[in-house]
Design a protein around this motif. Structure first.
Motif, mmCIF file in Angstrom:
data_model
loop_
_atom_site.group_PDB
_atom_site.id
_atom_site.type_symbol
_atom_site.label_atom_id
_atom_site.label_comp_id
_atom_site.label_asym_id
_atom_site.label_seq_id
_atom_site.Cartn_x
_atom_site.Cartn_y
_atom_site.Cartn_z
ATOM 1 N N HIS A 70 -41.899 -22.878 -30.614
ATOM 2 C CA HIS A 70 -41.679 -24.312 -30.996
ATOM 3 C C HIS A 70 -40.696 -24.956 -29.755
ATOM 4 O O HIS A 70 -39.862 -24.335 -29.169
ATOM 5 N N VAL A 71 -40.894 -26.292 -29.737
ATOM 6 C CA VAL A 71 -40.294 -27.218 -28.450
ATOM 7 C C VAL A 71 -39.544 -28.317 -28.997
ATOM 8 O O VAL A 71 -40.100 -29.207 -29.578
ATOM 9 N N LEU A 72 -38.142 -28.494 -28.702
ATOM 10 C CA LEU A 72 -37.425 -29.538 -28.845
ATOM 11 C C LEU A 72 -36.853 -30.355 -27.862
ATOM 12 O O LEU A 72 -36.241 -29.502 -27.079
ATOM 13 N N GLY A 73 -36.967 -31.415 -27.791
ATOM 14 C CA GLY A 73 -36.424 -32.187 -26.704
ATOM 15 C C GLY A 73 -34.988 -32.445 -27.107
ATOM 16 O O GLY A 73 -34.652 -32.508 -28.393
ATOM 17 N N SER A 74 -34.080 -33.002 -26.264
ATOM 18 C CA SER A 74 -32.500 -33.240 -26.441
ATOM 19 C C SER A 74 -32.308 -34.269 -27.396
ATOM 20 O O SER A 74 -31.069 -34.374 -27.906
ATOM 21 N N LYS A 75 -33.458 -35.099 -27.508
ATOM 22 C CA LYS A 75 -33.053 -36.130 -28.663
ATOM 23 C C LYS A 75 -33.508 -35.821 -29.829
ATOM 24 O O LYS A 75 -33.779 -36.841 -30.616
ATOM 25 N N GLY A 76 -34.244 -34.567 -30.102
ATOM 26 C CA GLY A 76 -34.466 -34.437 -31.288
ATOM 27 C C GLY A 76 -35.909 -34.669 -31.558
ATOM 28 O O GLY A 76 -36.549 -34.432 -32.863
#
Length: 164
Positions: free
Chosen positions: A87-93
């Motif tokens: 799973h991948v999340l960017g720092s802005k959600g």
């Protein structure tokens, strides 16, 4: 095991990752090209990789496994992680998925072209407290979704009733 891999060189949410990981009992790998100061906890491991600018990305892509979580704004790295079932999340959600990665890659290529031609000279919008809050909520939701699914696979969590 569910682990979190942080592409740490420019990550503004490391402290948030540590808080959530501690609460959830998860291991965190903080991966960077230079030594990063991390809290002295047995469940946080600083990984320093030498070499090219993509060495940290390569290390994460090599070690991440299905259902692990990558925290990164790097779209090509996200693509590599998603292909391994992570799973991948960017720092802005923002969560990247198999369904959305193609569009993200295309947008990245277009923006690279526009920047190269001088059409666009700015970078991303500034990081805000709202972004931090959205990230925390999304990280917690992703962890809970993985755990529910894993529990359902093992039989620990009841399956939701099927629709009539």
């Amino acid at each position: 095991m569910l682990d979190i891999y942080v592409d740490a060189d420019a990550c503004p949410v490391k402290e948030e990752v540590y808080r959530v990981a501690e609460r959830c009992g998860l291991k965190v790998y903080v991966v960077a090209n230079v030594l990063m100061r991390v809290p002295p906890r047995e469940w946080i491991e600083a990984v320093v990789v030498k070499g090219s600018a993509d060495a940290a990305d390569d290390w994460i892509a090599e070690h991440i496994q299905q259902d692990d979580i990558a925290i990164s704004a790097d779209i090509p790295l996200a693509d590599r992680c998603l292909k391994k079932g992570a799973h991948v999340l960017g720092s802005k959600g923002q969560e990247l998925t198999i369904e959305t990665i193609g569009g993200a890659l295309a947008t990245r290529a277009l923006m690279d072209h526009l920047r190269g031609s001088g059409e666009v000279t700015g970078g991303p919008a500034a990081f805000t407290p709202r972004d931090r809050s959205k990230f925390l909520s999304k990280l917690d939701a992703v962890i809970q979704r993985i755990r529910r699914r894993r529990g359902a696979v093992r039989g620990d969590v009841a399956e939701p009733p099927s629709a009539p």
